[in-house]
Design a protein around this motif. Sequence first.
Motif, PDB file in Angstrom:
ATOM      1  N   LYS A 159       0.829  -1.204   0.000  1.00  0.00           N
ATOM      2  CA  LYS A 159       0.000   0.000   0.000  1.00  0.00           C
ATOM      3  C   LYS A 159       0.865   1.256   0.000  1.00  0.00           C
ATOM      4  CE  LYS A 159      -3.998  -2.224   2.152  1.00  0.00           C
ATOM      5  NZ  LYS A 159      -3.480  -3.592   1.942  1.00  0.00           N
ATOM      6  N   LEU A 160       1.942   1.273   0.780  1.00  0.00           N
ATOM      7  CA  LEU A 160       2.856   2.411   0.758  1.00  0.00           C
ATOM      8  C   LEU A 160       3.585   2.488  -0.578  1.00  0.00           C
ATOM      9  CD1 LEU A 160       4.390   2.330   4.365  1.00  0.00           C
ATOM     10  CD2 LEU A 160       2.770   4.003   3.431  1.00  0.00           C
ATOM     11  N   THR A 161       3.880   1.346  -1.177  1.00  0.00           N
ATOM     12  CA  THR A 161       4.534   1.341  -2.486  1.00  0.00           C
ATOM     13  C   THR A 161       3.630   1.988  -3.535  1.00  0.00           C
ATOM     14  OG1 THR A 161       5.725  -0.684  -1.911  1.00  0.00           O
ATOM     15  CG2 THR A 161       5.596  -0.117  -4.241  1.00  0.00           C
ATOM     16  N   ARG A 162       2.341   1.675  -3.462  1.00  0.00           N
ATOM     17  CA  ARG A 162       1.404   2.297  -4.404  1.00  0.00           C
ATOM     18  C   ARG A 162       1.331   3.801  -4.165  1.00  0.00           C
ATOM     19  NH1 ARG A 162      -3.538   3.776  -3.634  1.00  0.00           N
ATOM     20  NH2 ARG A 162      -3.771   2.522  -1.728  1.00  0.00           N
ATOM     21  N   LEU A 163       1.298   4.205  -2.892  1.00  0.00           N
ATOM     22  CA  LEU A 163       1.286   5.632  -2.586  1.00  0.00           C
ATOM     23  C   LEU A 163       2.587   6.311  -3.000  1.00  0.00           C
ATOM     24  CD1 LEU A 163      -0.429   5.834   0.932  1.00  0.00           C
ATOM     25  CD2 LEU A 163      -1.277   6.773  -1.224  1.00  0.00           C
ATOM     26  N   ALA A 164       3.688   5.551  -2.952  1.00  0.00           N
ATOM     27  CA  ALA A 164       4.978   6.126  -3.326  1.00  0.00           C
ATOM     28  C   ALA A 164       4.976   6.615  -4.765  1.00  0.00           C
ATOM     29  CB  ALA A 164       6.089   5.095  -3.123  1.00  0.00           C
ATOM     30  N   ASP A 165       4.173   5.978  -5.587  1.00  0.00           N
ATOM     31  CA  ASP A 165       4.082   6.394  -6.990  1.00  0.00           C
ATOM     32  C   ASP A 165       3.395   7.743  -7.138  1.00  0.00           C
ATOM     33  OD1 ASP A 165       5.351   4.065  -7.767  1.00  0.00           O
ATOM     34  OD2 ASP A 165       3.469   2.954  -8.033  1.00  0.00           O
ATOM     35  N   GLU A 166       2.773   8.222  -6.064  1.00  0.00           N
ATOM     36  CA  GLU A 166       2.139   9.537  -6.068  1.00  0.00           C
ATOM     37  C   GLU A 166       2.959  10.549  -5.266  1.00  0.00           C
ATOM     38  OE1 GLU A 166      -1.879   9.193  -4.674  1.00  0.00           O
ATOM     39  OE2 GLU A 166      -2.142   7.214  -5.596  1.00  0.00           O
ATOM     40  N   SER A 167       4.147  10.144  -4.822  1.00  0.00           N
ATOM     41  CA  SER A 167       4.954  10.990  -3.947  1.00  0.00           C
ATOM     42  C   SER A 167       6.317  11.257  -4.571  1.00  0.00           C
ATOM     43  CB  SER A 167       5.149  10.301  -2.597  1.00  0.00           C
ATOM     44  OG  SER A 167       6.115   9.256  -2.717  1.00  0.00           O
ATOM     45  N   ILE A 168       7.120  12.037  -3.849  1.00  0.00           N
ATOM     46  CA  ILE A 168       8.544  12.145  -4.153  1.00  0.00           C
ATOM     47  C   ILE A 168       9.222  11.115  -3.263  1.00  0.00           C
ATOM     48  CG2 ILE A 168      10.541  13.667  -4.265  1.00  0.00           C
ATOM     49  CD1 ILE A 168       8.599  16.019  -4.354  1.00  0.00           C
ATOM     50  N   ASP A 169       9.709  10.069  -3.882  1.00  0.00           N
ATOM     51  CA  ASP A 169      10.179   8.873  -3.176  1.00  0.00           C
ATOM     52  C   ASP A 169      11.697   8.786  -3.298  1.00  0.00           C
ATOM     53  OD1 ASP A 169      10.279   6.459  -1.875  1.00  0.00           O
ATOM     54  OD2 ASP A 169       9.619   5.275  -3.601  1.00  0.00           O
ATOM     55  N   PHE A 170      12.373   8.784  -2.152  1.00  0.00           N
ATOM     56  CA  PHE A 170      13.842   8.776  -2.136  1.00  0.00           C
ATOM     57  C   PHE A 170      14.318   7.344  -1.888  1.00  0.00           C
ATOM     58  CE2 PHE A 170      12.310  12.938  -1.188  1.00  0.00           C
ATOM     59  CZ  PHE A 170      13.151  13.771  -1.905  1.00  0.00           C
ATOM     60  N   THR A 171      15.113   6.841  -2.806  1.00  0.00           N
ATOM     61  CA  THR A 171      15.407   5.408  -2.860  1.00  0.00           C
ATOM     62  C   THR A 171      16.772   5.027  -2.309  1.00  0.00           C
ATOM     63  OG1 THR A 171      16.331   5.584  -5.093  1.00  0.00           O
ATOM     64  CG2 THR A 171      13.955   5.216  -4.908  1.00  0.00           C
ATOM     65  N   ASN A 172      17.586   6.016  -1.891  1.00  0.00           N
ATOM     66  CA  ASN A 172      18.981   5.706  -1.539  1.00  0.00           C
ATOM     67  C   ASN A 172      19.377   6.376  -0.223  1.00  0.00           C
ATOM     68  OD1 ASN A 172      21.521   4.605  -1.774  1.00  0.00           O
ATOM     69  ND2 ASN A 172      22.179   5.923  -3.451  1.00  0.00           N
ATOM     70  N   ILE A 173      18.529   6.236   0.799  1.00  0.00           N
ATOM     71  CA  ILE A 173      18.783   6.848   2.108  1.00  0.00           C
ATOM     72  C   ILE A 173      19.535   5.839   2.977  1.00  0.00           C
ATOM     73  CG2 ILE A 173      17.760   7.959   4.122  1.00  0.00           C
ATOM     74  CD1 ILE A 173      17.429   9.454   1.460  1.00  0.00           C
ATOM     75  N   GLN A 174      20.811   6.101   3.189  1.00  0.00           N
ATOM     76  CA  GLN A 174      21.694   5.157   3.873  1.00  0.00           C
ATOM     77  C   GLN A 174      21.850   5.518   5.350  1.00  0.00           C
ATOM     78  OE1 GLN A 174      25.288   4.243   1.600  1.00  0.00           O
ATOM     79  NE2 GLN A 174      24.306   4.965  -0.281  1.00  0.00           N
ATOM     80  N   ASN A 384      16.765   3.232   4.181  1.00  0.00           N
ATOM     81  CA  ASN A 384      15.673   3.802   4.965  1.00  0.00           C
ATOM     82  C   ASN A 384      14.573   4.340   4.057  1.00  0.00           C
ATOM     83  OD1 ASN A 384      15.970   3.756   7.922  1.00  0.00           O
ATOM     84  ND2 ASN A 384      17.955   4.717   7.499  1.00  0.00           N
ATOM     85  N   THR A 385      13.386   4.436   4.596  1.00  0.00           N
ATOM     86  CA  THR A 385      12.244   5.023   3.903  1.00  0.00           C
ATOM     87  C   THR A 385      12.271   6.537   4.037  1.00  0.00           C
ATOM     88  OG1 THR A 385      10.840   3.080   4.272  1.00  0.00           O
ATOM     89  CG2 THR A 385       9.727   5.170   3.898  1.00  0.00           C
ATOM     90  N   PHE A 386      12.004   7.225   2.940  1.00  0.00           N
ATOM     91  CA  PHE A 386      11.821   8.677   2.963  1.00  0.00           C
ATOM     92  C   PHE A 386      10.906   9.038   1.799  1.00  0.00           C
ATOM     93  CE2 PHE A 386      14.011  13.013   2.017  1.00  0.00           C
ATOM     94  CZ  PHE A 386      12.938  13.687   2.554  1.00  0.00           C
ATOM     95  N   MET A 387       9.691   9.481   2.120  1.00  0.00           N
ATOM     96  CA  MET A 387       8.696   9.850   1.116  1.00  0.00           C
ATOM     97  C   MET A 387       8.073  11.183   1.509  1.00  0.00           C
ATOM     98  SD  MET A 387       6.992   6.036   1.097  1.00  0.00           S
ATOM     99  CE  MET A 387       5.533   6.483   0.180  1.00  0.00           C
TER     100      MET A 387
END
Length: 710
Positions: A159-174, A384-387
Amino acid sequence: MLTTCLLILSAFWVVSNMFTGKGLNYAVYYHIVNSAEGVSLDDIKMKLLCSLVLMALMAFFIFLCLKIHKRQIVFIKSKYVGICYIFCFIGMLFTAQARNYYDFFSDIYYLNHSDHAGIEKFYHIPTGNIKHKYNYVFIYAESMERTFRNINNINFQPKLTRLADESIDFTNIQQLPGMGWTMAGIVNTQCGIPLVMGQGNTGGRISQFLPGAQCIGSWLRNNGYHTQFIRGSKKEFAGSDKFFSQHGWLEQKDYQYFIDKNMVTADQISGWGVHDDRLTDYAWQEFVRLSSKNSPFLLSFLTVNTHPPMGNMLDVCQDKIINNIDNEMLKSVSCSDYLLSKFIENIIHSKWYNNTIIVLVSDHLMMGSIASPYLDPQADKRRNTFMVFKKGAKPQKVNTAGSLFDVWPTVLDIAGESDKKIGFGHNLLDHSQSHIFKAYVQNNIYPYMSFATALWNYPKITDDMVYEDKKLVIGDQKYALPLVASYDENNRIDSFFFEAIARNMELLGQQKKNFFYAEQCPDKTDLVCAYNVSPNKVEFSYISPQGASREHISNVTPLIYTNKLYGVSSGTYGEEGGVTGDYNEYNFSRGINAMAVKSKDKIFINVDTCQGAEMNENQLKDLYERSQSAIILSSYDSLFCGDKKPLTQLAEIFHDDKWNNIDFRQQIIGVYTPEKKESIIGKVNQPLDVFVGLDRQKILSICQTLTLCP
C-alpha cells in the motif's frame, strides 16, 4: 581466567547482537549510558534470560577453573598444550566478533581525539523567515525501512509502495555513524547531525539535551508554528522528553497521556506502549483539530508496533494484509503498511491537503529481529524510507545518495523555502551529495562526529559557577553532585563522572589529566567544596549561590598523580563500583569484595552476604599470605539483607565491631593487616568513595589525596 574473559566478551557481543543485529555499535553504548525507562520488558525478556544463562555459565566455568587450579588437575600431559592454546587465542583475535570490538573502540577513540576544525563551515543554522506556511505532518515509522518492499520478491509494503508512486520517493537513504536507533533518528532528521554523547544523560544529572544544536522544531516555533509530538511509548525513554521540550516542541503526548485521559483500554497497549491503530486514530483527530484552526502547525508521531525483535500484529489488520505470512515481524510490517497508508490517504482526500505536506521516514534500519534472516542477505542494499507527499508536486524517484540528515532540507526545498539547510543536511533534489556523506564514503566522518559532540556545550572550567537548587551551575548547565570533570588544555570540560568518584578520579590521575571535583560541603550544606586539580597545583574554592571564592592553593604534586593509591568506590544498587590500582578497574559485585594489596597473583574474592553467604576464613588467610602489605575490603549494593550472621562473622574475623552495625544498603570500606585495622562507614543509600595509600596502608579522604584539606 583468560579464557573466561574471552567468553565474557563473547557473551556480551551475543547479547548486543540480539538487540542490534550488528553486534556492538554506538546504539549499545548510547542505551547503556542512558535511561531505559519505557523499554518493553516483553520484548527483552528473552535477552535477559539469555544474559542470565550466559552469566550462570561464566560463574560455573570460573568455579570449575578454580577447583582445577586448587587441586592441580592436569588433563593432558603434553608440552604442546600451551602452544595449541596460543594458536587458539591468536585465532580468536581474527574472528568477526574481535573485529567488531576493535572497530567499535577505534570509533570511540577517534571520536574523542578528532579535530573538527574547519567543519563549522558545513554546519548551518536556519535563521530566515518561512515564506510558505504549510502545515507539516511528519511520521516516524519504527524500523519500517524501504527494504521490506522486496524480500525474496515479495512486497510487504504494497500500500505504501502504491502511494509512493504519487509521492517524491527517495530510494537511496543510507545509515551513517551516529544513526541506528530511535533517539538518533529523531536528532538526525530534526537537527541534521549525528547523535553522539561524550557522557550519559541519565537521572537529570545534566539539565540540557544538545543545547548547542539548532533544530527544526525551534525554527518552526519561532515562525509561529504550533508543534506537537505524539508517541505511544513513554516520553522519558532515552531522554527524548528533554530533547523535545528544549528544542521547540510545545506539546508532548505519550503513553501516560493516553492512560490519564482514559483513551485506551488494556487490550490497546503492548510492552512498548499504545497500539498503532489507536495512535494513528488520535493523530488523525489532532490533524483535523489543528487544521481547523487555520494556524500553521507541525504534527509528528512515532509508531511502535514494528519494534524489534517480534513486532506486534494487530487484530484490526487481520483481513487487510497479505495472506500466508508466517513471520510475525513481517506481519507487523504489513500491518503498519495498512495503518500508515490509511492515515496518509485520509489526509490526501481531506479538504486540508492543499496546504499540507506529509513526510514519512523510517527512524532507522531494523535492528536484530526475527526478520533478520530475510534482511541480512541483502545488507549492502538496505535503505531507509523517505517519502514526501505534497499536492501538485511531480511524483518522482530520487536516487541521490543521502541520509536522514538530508530529510528536512529536502522537505523545505519542496515547500519552496530559500533558507533550507539544517545542520549538516543537504537538499537531495540538488542531485549532489552532502559534505558529511562524502566524508563517510571516504572514511573521514569523525570530525563531524566530534563537532556533534561539542554541541552538548560542555562549559569551561573558568566559567561562572553558582550553587542553586542542590545543583552546581556551570555556565548554562546544571549538574548533580558529586561530580568529577576532566578538561582539556583550553579549559573546556570533555568528560563527566557522577558515580565511582574515587575510582574515576584515580584513573584521571594515572592519565595525568587536569580535572575538577565538586561535592556538597559536609559541614556547610549551603556551599559546594570544589577542587581544581592539576599535576602541579590544587586550588580549593567554596561555591555559593552568589558564586565561587578561591580559598586555598597548594603547589605540591597531589598524591592522585603518584600511582601510590587505590581508588575504591562502593556504590548502591545500579551504581558503578570498583577499584583501580593493581586490579585494573575491577568492578564490584553485591556483598563483600576482598583483594590483596600489592599481591603478585592479584586475588579477588566476592561473597554475596546479602544472600547469607559466609566468608571462607581460609580464603582470607590465603589473601594475607599472598599480600605484601594489606587487604582491602569493600561492600557493594548491600552486605545485609536480613541475615546478620555473615556480618557477625566478618566482625569476628577482622576484630572490627563496625561490621555488626551495617544496615541495608549501607556501605563500608576497610584496610586490614595482621597488626592493624581501619574502616569507614558511609550513609544509608549513598555511595562511599575512599583512597588507600599503598605506603602506609591507610584510608585517605579525597582532600588528603589532593594534599589540600581546608
